[in-house]
Design an enzyme around this catalytic site. Structure first.
Site, PDB file in Angstrom:
ATOM      1  N   ASP A 228     -46.225  -7.852  62.447  1.00 28.13           N
ATOM      2  CA  ASP A 228     -45.816  -8.598  62.934  1.00 28.13           C
ATOM      3  C   ASP A 228     -46.706  -8.943  64.229  1.00 28.13           C
ATOM      4  O   ASP A 228     -46.557  -9.970  65.056  1.00 28.13           O
ATOM      5  CB  ASP A 228     -43.977  -9.368  63.218  1.00 28.13           C
ATOM      6  CG  ASP A 228     -43.492  -8.424  63.813  1.00 28.13           C
ATOM      7  OD1 ASP A 228     -43.787  -7.091  64.362  1.00 28.13           O
ATOM      8  OD2 ASP A 228     -42.756  -9.240  64.185  1.00 28.13           O
ATOM      9  N   ARG A 229     -47.835  -7.702  64.017  1.00 27.46           N
ATOM     10  CA  ARG A 229     -48.172  -7.950  65.964  1.00 27.46           C
ATOM     11  C   ARG A 229     -49.276  -7.071  65.050  1.00 27.46           C
ATOM     12  O   ARG A 229     -49.069  -5.978  65.501  1.00 27.46           O
ATOM     13  CB  ARG A 229     -47.784  -6.923  66.729  1.00 27.46           C
ATOM     14  CG  ARG A 229     -46.194  -7.360  67.371  1.00 27.46           C
ATOM     15  CD  ARG A 229     -45.815  -6.510  68.701  1.00 27.46           C
ATOM     16  NE  ARG A 229     -45.098  -5.194  68.407  1.00 27.46           N
ATOM     17  CZ  ARG A 229     -46.088  -4.228  70.115  1.00 27.46           C
ATOM     18  NH1 ARG A 229     -46.975  -4.674  70.336  1.00 27.46           N
ATOM     19  NH2 ARG A 229     -45.387  -2.914  69.250  1.00 27.46           N
TER      20      ARG A 229
ATOM     21  N   HIS B 116     -48.294  -9.840  69.294  1.00 23.66           N
ATOM     22  CA  HIS B 116     -47.775 -11.575  68.667  1.00 23.66           C
ATOM     23  C   HIS B 116     -48.754 -12.898  68.598  1.00 23.66           C
ATOM     24  O   HIS B 116     -48.413 -13.101  70.001  1.00 23.66           O
ATOM     25  CB  HIS B 116     -46.835 -11.785  69.051  1.00 23.66           C
ATOM     26  CG  HIS B 116     -45.172 -10.495  69.226  1.00 23.66           C
ATOM     27  ND1 HIS B 116     -44.235 -10.793  67.391  1.00 23.66           N
ATOM     28  CD2 HIS B 116     -44.469  -9.849  69.256  1.00 23.66           C
ATOM     29  CE1 HIS B 116     -43.717  -9.798  68.210  1.00 23.66           C
ATOM     30  NE2 HIS B 116     -43.923  -9.612  68.933  1.00 23.66           N
TER      31      HIS B 116
ATOM     32  N   ASP C 104     -48.786  -2.567  63.975  1.00 23.01           N
ATOM     33  CA  ASP C 104     -47.550  -2.099  64.167  1.00 23.01           C
ATOM     34  C   ASP C 104     -46.877  -2.194  62.493  1.00 23.01           C
ATOM     35  O   ASP C 104     -47.006  -2.436  61.966  1.00 23.01           O
ATOM     36  CB  ASP C 104     -46.583  -3.386  64.588  1.00 23.01           C
ATOM     37  CG  ASP C 104     -46.002  -4.479  65.187  1.00 23.01           C
ATOM     38  OD1 ASP C 104     -45.806  -4.586  63.482  1.00 23.01           O
ATOM     39  OD2 ASP C 104     -45.287  -4.696  65.270  1.00 23.01           O
TER      40      ASP C 104
ATOM     41  N   SER D 214     -38.556  -2.241  63.173  1.00 20.36           N
ATOM     42  CA  SER D 214     -40.259  -2.399  63.848  1.00 20.36           C
ATOM     43  C   SER D 214     -41.386  -1.402  64.979  1.00 20.36           C
ATOM     44  O   SER D 214     -41.554  -0.561  63.688  1.00 20.36           O
ATOM     45  CB  SER D 214     -39.918  -3.740  65.557  1.00 20.36           C
ATOM     46  OG  SER D 214     -41.219  -3.713  65.252  1.00 20.36           O
ATOM     47  N   HIS D 215     -41.535  -1.638  65.588  1.00 19.27           N
ATOM     48  CA  HIS D 215     -42.276  -0.135  66.526  1.00 19.27           C
ATOM     49  C   HIS D 215     -41.507   0.903  66.596  1.00 19.27           C
ATOM     50  O   HIS D 215     -42.532   1.900  67.346  1.00 19.27           O
ATOM     51  CB  HIS D 215     -43.950  -0.720  67.254  1.00 19.27           C
ATOM     52  CG  HIS D 215     -42.874  -1.537  68.481  1.00 19.27           C
ATOM     53  ND1 HIS D 215     -42.201  -3.529  68.610  1.00 19.27           N
ATOM     54  CD2 HIS D 215     -43.006  -1.006  69.877  1.00 19.27           C
ATOM     55  CE1 HIS D 215     -41.875  -3.377  69.622  1.00 19.27           C
ATOM     56  NE2 HIS D 215     -41.859  -1.993  70.399  1.00 19.27           N
TER      57      HIS D 215
ATOM     58  N   ASP E  66     -44.243  -3.171  61.012  1.00 22.54           N
ATOM     59  CA  ASP E  66     -43.523  -4.009  60.189  1.00 22.54           C
ATOM     60  C   ASP E  66     -44.940  -5.759  60.560  1.00 22.54           C
ATOM     61  O   ASP E  66     -44.240  -6.152  59.779  1.00 22.54           O
ATOM     62  CB  ASP E  66     -42.278  -4.956  60.428  1.00 22.54           C
ATOM     63  CG  ASP E  66     -42.620  -5.337  61.735  1.00 22.54           C
ATOM     64  OD1 ASP E  66     -42.927  -5.250  62.418  1.00 22.54           O
ATOM     65  OD2 ASP E  66     -41.330  -6.537  62.573  1.00 22.54           O
TER      66      ASP E  66
ATOM     67  N   ARG F  24     -30.629  -3.950  66.624  1.00 23.64           N
ATOM     68  CA  ARG F  24     -31.646  -2.247  66.535  1.00 23.64           C
ATOM     69  C   ARG F  24     -31.139  -1.324  67.331  1.00 23.64           C
ATOM     70  O   ARG F  24     -30.446  -1.285  68.400  1.00 23.64           O
ATOM     71  CB  ARG F  24     -32.622  -2.534  67.186  1.00 23.64           C
ATOM     72  CG  ARG F  24     -33.500  -1.921  66.904  1.00 23.64           C
ATOM     73  CD  ARG F  24     -35.648  -1.698  67.689  1.00 23.64           C
ATOM     74  NE  ARG F  24     -35.301  -3.294  68.334  1.00 23.64           N
ATOM     75  CZ  ARG F  24     -35.675  -3.609  69.407  1.00 23.64           C
ATOM     76  NH1 ARG F  24     -36.280  -2.135  70.122  1.00 23.64           N
ATOM     77  NH2 ARG F  24     -35.628  -4.262  70.027  1.00 23.64           N
TER      78      ARG F  24
ATOM     79  N   LYS G 124     -34.295  -8.643  61.814  1.00 23.36           N
ATOM     80  CA  LYS G 124     -34.703  -9.833  62.208  1.00 23.36           C
ATOM     81  C   LYS G 124     -34.559 -10.265  61.489  1.00 23.36           C
ATOM     82  O   LYS G 124     -34.357 -10.559  60.381  1.00 23.36           O
ATOM     83  CB  LYS G 124     -36.460  -9.168  62.267  1.00 23.36           C
ATOM     84  CG  LYS G 124     -36.851  -8.736  63.618  1.00 23.36           C
ATOM     85  CD  LYS G 124     -38.160  -7.963  63.717  1.00 23.36           C
ATOM     86  CE  LYS G 124     -38.748  -7.540  64.754  1.00 23.36           C
ATOM     87  NZ  LYS G 124     -40.280  -6.813  64.630  1.00 23.36           N
TER      88      LYS G 124
END
Length: 381
Positions: free
Chosen positions: A244-245, A327, A240, A106-107, A242, A18, A116
């Protein structure tokens, strides 16, 4: 021999790769990531990689570069298109690909992006990420001419999410997609599920014009709380960047933190799997671990980090795990990867079958005093 490529050392992180686009991360980096990743898949005996990307402005060009790298390693690239990270994980499983790589920031802020990765249904992290860096620096790439194919999985993914909804009473739910990559999936779920649904910010926009897509910061849940109170909702869920949270708000507009909604999930899973292990990270309160034990489960505290938790789940056979960061990992009727949209489906299923409201459940938990998460800015190196 292929030319070597050196990454900025700050982008090779514990759980992903990242960086800041145009500063520490370029399309040349993305291509090298793709070729190193493709090389690793080939050497593990695979020949295909699913590739997805989130809603960031830099996503399409980064995804194109990754695909170029994968195919240059002689691996076939299956492009699943724009969507949430868990849709890419689903694609890797359902298409039986050798691996999967998601282009996602992501966030993080809009100018960030990254990758990822999963190979053989297992997360790529830690030493494996450092190994990709060494492989690129040595130019130790496999070469070939892989093929590129489009593989549409969105509809199948939505079908799979809806499959585990177990209805009961009609619910009134608010959803905040935060202009993240889960927006189109949220809109599709709201149409498919019974009850009344109020959706916010489902248009995917990598500039995140309404609020930052991180549901662990309460200020980012302002719009969701307002929608819950305005429409008299039973609950609200947020995601978030993407998806995943997950973030959760009760019918009174109060936040349930990760260990609080994990207590509800543990109750549901342990009813079907008595005595099972439930994992939570070190940031969770004692309330959660005590609750798991009282429900007859085996509480396990483990290191923070989605890749670490997923690996520990596979090792212990735990059907459920979660982190304070939002998560949530269901291996109970699902695949064991972190999917906030699936967690939302499970939450709605629980609420639809309970007399007790989410607000009443929150009030039933012991009250604790805790230090908020403190984040200290520091140089990346």
């Amino acid at each position: 021999m292929p030319a070597p490529h050196r990454f900025d050392p700050t982008i090779l992180r514990e759980y992903d790769i990242r960086g800041i686009v145009g500063k520490t991360l370029s399309t040349a980096d993305a291509r090298a990531v793709g070729q190193a990743f493709g090389t690793t898949i080939r050497r593990a005996g695979g020949m295909t990689a699913a590739v997805g990307y989130d809603g960031r402005v830099s996503g399409p060009e980064m995804e194109k570069a990754v695909v170029e790298g994968i195919t240059a390693a002689g691996v076939n690239a299956w492009r699943v298109g724009r969507g949430p990270t868990p849709m890419l994980y689903f694609a890797e499983r359902s298409l039986n690909a050798g691996g999967g790589i998601m282009v996602t920031g992501s966030h993080n802020p809009p100018d960030h992006n990254g990758f990822k990765m999963v190979i053989g249904k297992k997360p790529v992290y830690g030493e494996q990420i450092q190994a990709l860096g060494r492989l690129a620096a040595a130019g130790d790439f496999e070469t070939g001419k892989g093929k590129v194919e489009g593989r549409k999985v969105f509809d199948a993914y939505i079908d799979r999410l809806c499959q585990d909804f177990r209805g009961g009473k009609s619910l009134n739910i608010a959803w905040d997609a935060g202009n993240g990559a889960g927006g189109e999936a949220v809109a599709a779920l709201a149409k498919r599920l019974p009850g009344t649904h109020h959706t916010l910010f489902t248009e995917i926009d990598g500039r995140f014009p309404n609020h930052h897509p991180d549901p662990t910061e309460e200020k980012n849940l302002k719009h969701l709380k307002e929608a819950v109170l305005k429409h008299g909702c039973d609950a609200g869920v947020a995601f978030d960047g993407d998806a995943d949270r997950i973030g959760v708000v009760d019918g009174e507009g109060r936040v349930l933190w990760g260990d609080q909604f994990m207590a509800l999930f543990a109750e549901d899973v342990l009813a079907d799997k008595p005595g099972a292990t439930v994992i939570a990270d070190v940031k969770a309160s004692q309330i959660l671990f005590d609750r798991i034990a009282a429900l007859g489960g085996k509480p396990m505290m483990y290191k923070t980090g989605h890749s670490l938790i997923k690996s520990k789940m596979a090792e212990t056979g735990a059907p459920l795990a979660g982190e304070m960061s939002g998560h949530v990992f269901f291996a109970d009727r699902y695949y064991g990867f972190d999917d906030a949209l699936y967690a939302a489906i499970r939450l709605l299923s629980i609420l639809a079958r309970r007399e007790q409201t989410l607000a009443q459940f929150r009030d039933s938990l012991p009250r604790v005093v805790n230090t908020p998460e403190l984040r200290f800015p520091c140089p990346e190196d």
